[in-house]
Design an enzyme around this catalytic site. Structure first.
Site, short mmCIF file in Angstrom:
data_model
loop_
_atom_site.label_atom_id
_atom_site.label_comp_id
_atom_site.label_asym_id
_atom_site.label_seq_id
_atom_site.Cartn_x
_atom_site.Cartn_y
_atom_site.Cartn_z
N ASN A 99 0.79 -1.23 0.00
CA ASN A 99 0.00 0.00 0.00
C ASN A 99 0.83 1.28 0.00
O ASN A 99 0.30 2.38 -0.19
CB ASN A 99 -0.95 0.03 1.20
CG ASN A 99 -0.21 0.06 2.52
OD1 ASN A 99 0.46 -0.91 2.88
ND2 ASN A 99 -0.30 1.17 3.26
N TYR A 135 16.73 -6.01 13.24
CA TYR A 135 16.50 -5.88 11.80
C TYR A 135 17.61 -6.58 11.03
O TYR A 135 17.35 -7.33 10.07
CB TYR A 135 16.43 -4.40 11.42
CG TYR A 135 16.04 -4.17 9.97
CD1 TYR A 135 14.72 -4.31 9.56
CD2 TYR A 135 17.00 -3.82 9.02
CE1 TYR A 135 14.36 -4.11 8.24
CE2 TYR A 135 16.65 -3.62 7.71
CZ TYR A 135 15.33 -3.76 7.31
OH TYR A 135 14.98 -3.57 5.99
N GLY A 139 5.21 3.11 -0.28
CA GLY A 139 6.65 2.97 -0.46
C GLY A 139 7.05 2.05 -1.59
O GLY A 139 6.46 2.04 -2.67
N SER A 147 17.76 -6.53 2.77
CA SER A 147 18.44 -5.27 3.02
C SER A 147 19.94 -5.49 3.04
O SER A 147 20.42 -6.59 3.35
CB SER A 147 17.99 -4.68 4.37
OG SER A 147 18.82 -3.60 4.76
N VAL A 189 16.44 3.56 0.05
CA VAL A 189 15.36 4.28 -0.63
C VAL A 189 14.71 5.30 0.30
O VAL A 189 14.48 5.04 1.48
CB VAL A 189 14.30 3.27 -1.13
CG1 VAL A 189 13.22 3.99 -1.92
CG2 VAL A 189 14.96 2.20 -2.00
#
Length: 305
Positions: free
Chosen positions: A13, A222, A15, A166, A253
């Site tokens: 939804n 993360y 990015g 990532s 980004v």
């Protein structure tokens, strides 16, 4: 019409996820845009439709809620009969920005390196509860939705799974050589051992033993979540030889998730995941792409400074 491809994007939804949906639709793929929040998902799908992309449909999905997965599977079976592309994009950062202005002024995520960990306590925090949720979402929930959709992917002539990872999943950030070796040794690594590694990390996180045992010290959960996702990607690629399964770092980004810091736009960031989703049948599987180029899972030098 039978050969038209169908893709599902989690966290679609906003990015990078929304841009991936847009670019796939522009390539003639039927896209199921999923979002935890129904109103935001509908709004995003409507925006794409207004722009002329009528081959995007919305379906609610919270990857952390197993009860939302069964209706989605039924929807795909009923309306498409198969799934050709799964892009696992939904993720949690696991940190809180305490001083957003200072975070941006200091270079955003580039400054979140272990050597500076003691200097960052007034800029970002990573509570244990958020770290635990980060692992749950980025690894376990991603596994759950993937495994639920494998039967539908098996019905495709050219199935693809793309795990959005990532540069923080690079094993460079780990200081424990034994762990780095284990996560690289795909021939001997198992999902059970990954579970044990996650439990070890969470215990050390809870007891403030991250530095002692060689874990990443900044954005710790993360980094661990993306490292184990990368390992899982390789295990899955070995297990399902008929499905092309890769992981992609989209780049740093500028999105809401990065507090609008970064080097590239959402449009540029989506190019890697979309390219890998549309690779020809002779493309690699079990690989890590840094944007659009194959890269190592463990770098010698800092992936970015």
């Amino acid at each position: 019409m039978e050969d038209k491809r169908c893709a599902l994007v989690t966290g679609g939804n906003r990015g990078i996820g929304l841009e991936i949906c847009r670019q796939l639709a522009l390539n003639g793929v039927d896209v199921i845009l999923t979002s935890r929040n129904e109103s935001r998902g509908v709004e995003a799908t409507d925006k794409l439709s207004i722009s002329g992309l009528h081959n995007v449909v919305f379906h609610q999905l919270d990857i952390n809620d197993p009860l939302s997965i069964a209706p989605l599977v039924k929807f795909i079976e009923t309306h498409f009969g198969k799934l050709d592309i799964l892009i696992n994009n939904a993720a949690e950062l696991g940190i809180i920005f305490i001083n957003d202005k200072e975070f941006k002024a200091g270079g955003g995520f580039v400054q979140l390196v272990d050597e500076k960990a003691h200097l960052l306590t007034n800029i970002v925090k990573e509570p244990y509860e958020l770290g635990e949720k980060c692992l749950q979402t980025n690894y376990y929930a991603t596994k759950t939705i993937t495994e639920a959709l494998i039967p539908l992917l098996q019905l495709s002539k050219s199935p693809r799974i793309v795990n959005v990872t990532s540069v923080y999943g690079d094993l460079y950030w780990f200081h424990n050589e034994k762990l780095k070796h284990e996560l690289q040794d795909i021939e001997n690594l198992t999902e059970g051992r990954i579970d044990e590694i996650i439990r070890m990390f969470l215990m050390d996180f809870k007891t403030a033993n991250l530095e002692k045992n060689g874990w990443p010290l900044t954005t710790s959960a993360y980094k661990v979540s993306k490292a184990v996702l990368n390992a899982y990607t390789r295990l899955m690629a070995r297990k399902y030889e008929n499905i092309m399964i890769n992981c992609v770092h989209p780049g740093y980004v500028m999105t809401e998730m990065t507090s609008q810091t970064g080097f590239i736009t959402e449009e540029e960031g989506a190019k890697g995941p979309v390219m890998v989703a549309l690779l020809p049948d002779n493309g690699p599987s079990g690989a890590y792409f840094n944007r659009t180029q194959v890269a190592p899972f463990s770098s010698i030098d800092a992936p970015f400074k």
